[in-house]
Motif scaffolding. Structure first.
Motif, short mmCIF file in Angstrom:
data_model
loop_
_atom_site.label_atom_id
_atom_site.label_comp_id
_atom_site.label_asym_id
_atom_site.label_seq_id
_atom_site.Cartn_x
_atom_site.Cartn_y
_atom_site.Cartn_z
N HIS A 41 52.09 -4.66 9.06
CA HIS A 41 51.80 -6.01 8.57
C HIS A 41 51.26 -6.91 9.68
O HIS A 41 50.48 -7.84 9.40
CB HIS A 41 53.04 -6.61 7.93
CG HIS A 41 53.37 -6.01 6.59
ND1 HIS A 41 52.58 -6.18 5.49
CD2 HIS A 41 54.38 -5.20 6.20
CE1 HIS A 41 53.09 -5.52 4.45
NE2 HIS A 41 54.19 -4.93 4.87
N ALA A 42 51.66 -6.65 10.92
CA ALA A 42 51.06 -7.40 12.03
C ALA A 42 49.57 -7.09 12.12
O ALA A 42 48.74 -7.99 12.34
CB ALA A 42 51.77 -7.05 13.33
N PHE A 43 49.22 -5.82 11.95
CA PHE A 43 47.80 -5.43 11.95
C PHE A 43 47.06 -6.08 10.78
O PHE A 43 45.96 -6.63 10.95
CB PHE A 43 47.70 -3.91 11.87
CG PHE A 43 46.32 -3.40 11.55
CD1 PHE A 43 45.29 -3.51 12.46
CD2 PHE A 43 46.06 -2.82 10.32
CE1 PHE A 43 44.01 -3.04 12.16
CE2 PHE A 43 44.80 -2.35 10.00
CZ PHE A 43 43.77 -2.47 10.93
N SER A 44 47.64 -6.03 9.59
CA SER A 44 47.01 -6.65 8.41
C SER A 44 46.83 -8.15 8.62
O SER A 44 45.79 -8.72 8.28
CB SER A 44 47.84 -6.38 7.16
OG SER A 44 47.90 -5.00 6.87
N GLY A 45 47.87 -8.79 9.18
CA GLY A 45 47.78 -10.22 9.42
C GLY A 45 46.67 -10.57 10.41
O GLY A 45 45.94 -11.55 10.23
N LEU A 46 46.52 -9.74 11.45
CA LEU A 46 45.45 -9.97 12.43
C LEU A 46 44.08 -9.78 11.79
O LEU A 46 43.14 -10.52 12.09
CB LEU A 46 45.62 -9.02 13.61
CG LEU A 46 44.67 -9.22 14.80
CD1 LEU A 46 44.83 -10.63 15.37
CD2 LEU A 46 44.93 -8.17 15.88
N PHE A 49 43.33 -12.91 10.00
CA PHE A 49 43.28 -14.11 10.83
C PHE A 49 41.96 -14.20 11.60
O PHE A 49 41.43 -15.30 11.80
CB PHE A 49 44.46 -14.11 11.82
CG PHE A 49 44.41 -15.24 12.80
CD1 PHE A 49 44.81 -16.51 12.44
CD2 PHE A 49 43.96 -15.03 14.10
CE1 PHE A 49 44.76 -17.56 13.35
CE2 PHE A 49 43.90 -16.06 15.01
CZ PHE A 49 44.30 -17.34 14.64
N THR A 50 41.44 -13.07 12.02
CA THR A 50 40.23 -13.05 12.84
C THR A 50 38.98 -13.59 12.15
O THR A 50 38.02 -13.94 12.86
CB THR A 50 39.96 -11.64 13.38
OG1 THR A 50 40.08 -10.68 12.31
CG2 THR A 50 40.95 -11.28 14.47
#
Length: 470
Positions: A41-46, A49-50
């Protein structure tokens, strides 16, 4: 056409990689479920966000074409690094983790950076009067997104599970194919360069919007006394500095923003289909759908498949019928109904998870081990001189209960009959064992939990029914 093919291949590469990402964390890097879910989920959030970074780069510096080109190169590099990190012969576990994280960060900046540019760049290819052509383009564009997602979520899990490389599931191939598709997407996009309409950067639109809002608030505060006449809208306080066109556009944006308030909560839950729902599926009997999906996660396949099916069904069938009934079915009620149905889906997933927990016994934690002693010696025996285990009655056989032994690392277990030691076996923590004892020898078996059996069977894609006990 170049942009459509580029989008299809890019979505194939992204969703294909994500389809096996959580399983890669759990089965290849050997992370626990919580850490795997967190990183996923940190990867998905990034990734989401980008776009805030990609849009200003395109608007104020490079332009849409150059932004897509350079960030697509970063995108390809990220895929290649991720694929290399999945090759067992390349370094140790620390190297695999480092390459995986570097690759994921590069992919996140690549996909997020081009996300706000591709669709806008496609719209730039049409003049204002080409309304129907532009609408047709975006319909096909959206179709290509879901087609790429559908095919990739079916193909890459098959590449992972059905193809063996380096003696295990082939994650290198499952990540390598999306890398090749992204490289092809970049080549196709560049091939149409001479035919594109390329507009120069026109300034940071996002920055202008924030400056307009900030100036309106500041100006209103400075003129908060009653003698100043009221204005129709609070953004009208920016007319001293900004054009009416920009103010009107910002008003439209602020109205739309209210619709987006519940969307972060929806997508935060929806994105669990690639993490918790995938992990939930690994603890279930997959024979029901393996014949059709061949190892893919069915919920990930059904999402783009149903989109492709239901859009024409609703647009050409259901909505016209609703309109004939003189029911004004506007977009906001449609969104509300969809979110209610999504909430019910998560209720169902919760019930399923509760039932899974009830049927799969608890596994031993770190610092303890479970030992089942099946005493066929005919007389009572003791374990480590403390725990008494009665002899089993062959006429009224019952599965013996498990003893809980608390220790760290490994422990030697002694089984005795009075002063006579029958056997001595060694066990490790966080494991479950069955120990068969008779008057002459002992047989120790480490027992897999139901979860381990089902996960192993699902990874190997077998059709055998698992009968497991704890």
């Amino acid at each position: 056409m170049f942009i459509i093919v580029n989008e299809f291949c890019e979505r194939f590469s992204f969703y294909g990689m994500k389809a096996v990402l959580t399983l890669y964390f759990v089965n290849y890097l050997h992370w626990d479920r919580n850490l795997s879910t967190t990183v996923y989920h940190a990867f998905s959030g990034l990734c989401y966000f980008t776009p805030i970074i990609g849009a200003p780069i395109a608007d104020a510096w490079l332009g849409k074409f150059n932004t897509i080109f350079w960030l697509s190169i970063l995108y390809v590099i990220g895929h290649v690094i991720k694929s290399v990190g999945a090759i067992p012969t390349v370094g140790n576990t620390e190297v695999h983790v480092a390459l995986s994280i570097i690759g994921l960060v590069a992919i996140a900046f690549g996909t997020g950076g081009i996300k706000p540019c591709v669709s806008a760049f496609g719209g730039d290819q049409f003049k204002e009067e080409h309304v129907q052509e532009r609408a047709k383009f975006f319909s096909i564009f959206y179709l290509s997104i879901n087609a790429g997602s559908l095919i990739s979520t079916f193909v890459t899990p098959v590449l992972r599970g059905d193809v063996q490389c380096f003696g295990t599931d082939c994650y290198a191939l499952a990540f390598g194919v999306p890398a090749a598709l992204m490289l092809f997407a970049l080549i196709v996009f560049v091939s149409g360069s001479s035919m594109y309409k390329k507009y120069p950067p026109q300034g940071n639109i996002l920055g202008s919007v924030f400056k307009c809002i900030g100036f309106a608030i500041k100006n209103r505060w400075n003129h908060r006394s009653k003698e100043h006449p009221k204005r129709e809208h609070w953004l009208d306080w920016a007319t001293e500095k900004y054009s009416k066109k920009l103010i009107t556009e910002v008003k439209m944006v602020t109205k739309v923003l209210f619709l987006y308030i519940p969307l972060p909560m929806f997508w935060a839950l929806f994105d669990q289909q690639g993490s918790r729902w995938t992990l939930q599926a690994t603890r279930m009997n997959l024979d029901f759908y393996l014949v059709i999906t061949r190892g893919s996660s069915p919920h990930q396949i059904l999402n783009p498949l149903l989109i492709l099916i239901l859009i024409p069904v609703f647009d050409l069938g259901i909505y016209p019928l609703v309109k004939l009934c003189k029911i004004n079915f506007k977009p906001i009620p449609k969104m509300a109904i969809g979110m209610i149905i999504a909430a019910l889906a998560f209720v169902v997933a919760t019930v399923v998870e509760i039932k899974i927990i009830e049927t799969i016994p608890v596994a031993p934690k770190a610092g303890e081990s479970f030992l089942q002693v099946m005493n066929f010696a005919g007389r009572e025996v003791t374990v480590n001189g403390e725990m008494r285990v009665p002899a089993l009655d062959p006429k009224d056989f019952k599965d013996p209960e498990y003893l809980t032994l608390k220790f760290d690392g490994t422990q030697t277990v002694n089984v005795s009959e009075g002063n006579n030691q029958l056997c001595s076996v060694q066990i490790t923590e966080a494991a479950t064992y069955s120990l068969a004892v008779d008057g002459r020898k002992c047989s120790l078996v480490r027992r897999r939990t139901c979860t381990e059996i089902i996960e192993r069977r699902n990874r190997k894609d077998t059709r055998k029914q698992s009968h497991c006990c704890h």
